[in-house]
Design a protein around this motif. Structure first.
Motif, PDB file in Angstrom:
ATOM      1  N   TYR A 189     -18.029  22.945  64.142  1.00 21.37           N
ATOM      2  CA  TYR A 189     -18.103  24.368  64.467  1.00 21.37           C
ATOM      3  C   TYR A 189     -16.807  24.835  65.121  1.00 21.37           C
ATOM      4  O   TYR A 189     -16.167  24.088  65.856  1.00 21.37           O
ATOM      5  N   PRO A 249     -18.940  36.392  65.723  1.00 22.50           N
ATOM      6  CA  PRO A 249     -19.365  34.993  65.532  1.00 22.50           C
ATOM      7  C   PRO A 249     -20.651  34.923  64.713  1.00 22.50           C
ATOM      8  O   PRO A 249     -21.359  35.919  64.547  1.00 22.50           O
ATOM      9  N   ASP A 250     -20.948  33.734  64.204  1.00 26.19           N
ATOM     10  CA  ASP A 250     -22.170  33.533  63.432  1.00 26.19           C
ATOM     11  C   ASP A 250     -23.380  33.360  64.343  1.00 26.19           C
ATOM     12  O   ASP A 250     -24.502  33.702  63.964  1.00 26.19           O
ATOM     13  N   VAL A 251     -23.154  32.820  65.544  1.00 23.95           N
ATOM     14  CA  VAL A 251     -24.208  32.617  66.545  1.00 23.95           C
ATOM     15  C   VAL A 251     -23.583  32.784  67.925  1.00 23.95           C
ATOM     16  O   VAL A 251     -22.425  32.422  68.137  1.00 23.95           O
ATOM     17  N   LEU A 266     -20.137  20.882  70.016  1.00 26.64           N
ATOM     18  CA  LEU A 266     -20.131  21.689  68.798  1.00 26.64           C
ATOM     19  C   LEU A 266     -18.935  21.382  67.892  1.00 26.64           C
ATOM     20  O   LEU A 266     -19.088  21.309  66.677  1.00 26.64           O
ATOM     21  N   THR A 311     -18.360  27.742  60.460  1.00 27.83           N
ATOM     22  CA  THR A 311     -19.275  28.502  61.296  1.00 27.83           C
ATOM     23  C   THR A 311     -18.673  28.718  62.677  1.00 27.83           C
ATOM     24  O   THR A 311     -18.213  27.783  63.310  1.00 27.83           O
ATOM     25  N   VAL A 338     -15.405  27.112  67.961  1.00 27.06           N
ATOM     26  CA  VAL A 338     -16.012  27.601  69.201  1.00 27.06           C
ATOM     27  C   VAL A 338     -15.055  28.506  69.972  1.00 27.06           C
ATOM     28  O   VAL A 338     -13.887  28.188  70.158  1.00 27.06           O
ATOM     29  N   ILE A 375     -29.253  26.006  66.510  1.00 22.81           N
ATOM     30  CA  ILE A 375     -28.173  26.697  65.797  1.00 22.81           C
ATOM     31  C   ILE A 375     -28.473  26.755  64.299  1.00 22.81           C
ATOM     32  O   ILE A 375     -28.329  27.790  63.656  1.00 22.81           O
ATOM     33  N   ILE A 423     -19.047  29.958  66.608  1.00 18.83           N
ATOM     34  CA  ILE A 423     -20.018  30.095  67.688  1.00 18.83           C
ATOM     35  C   ILE A 423     -19.314  30.601  68.934  1.00 18.83           C
ATOM     36  O   ILE A 423     -18.263  30.086  69.316  1.00 18.83           O
TER      37      ILE A 423
END
Length: 121
Positions: free
Chosen positions: A26, A46-48, A21, A2, A28, A115, A4
């Protein structure tokens, strides 16, 4: 993994968030202002996105509005992370398209929970 994107002009804040994170697996990426955040969001998908509000140039409200209205980035959930803790800030963030809102200082449990909720849609 994932991905971010953290958009914040504070090196201390980005370091804390990135460390927190990455400990949880994650990937980052960091942007230091709204313009760079919008560029990286389009490029990296990005996913978030974790978005600060008070930044030089394009602020977090403006960047959130642009990203959520752009067909290329509108599906990326944005969580505002800010020291601004008024109800009006939270309402305005939602009106700009933010999915959620966290007040600094951020706790690890709250951050991971937001998240996770953003990823689940």
């Amino acid at each position: 993994m994932t991905r971010i994107l953290v958009v914040d002009d504070s090196p201390t804040e980005t370091h804390v968030l990135k460390s927190m994170l990455e400990q949880h697996g994650y990937e980052v990426s960091i942007a230091e202002d709204g313009d760079e955040g919008m560029d990286k969001a389009r490029r990296e998908r990005p996913d978030v996105i974790l978005m600060d509000i008070v930044m030089p140039g394009v602020n977090g409200f403006q960047a959130t509005r642009k990203l959520t209205r752009d067909p290329e980035t509108s599906s990326i959930p944005i969580v505002i992370i800010s020291t601004k803790d008024q109800d009006t800030d939270r309402i305005w963030a939602k009106r700009q398209g933010a999915l959620d809102y966290i007040t600094k200082p951020v706790t690890e449990d709250e951050l991971l929970g937001k998240i996770d909720a953003a990823l689940k849609g």
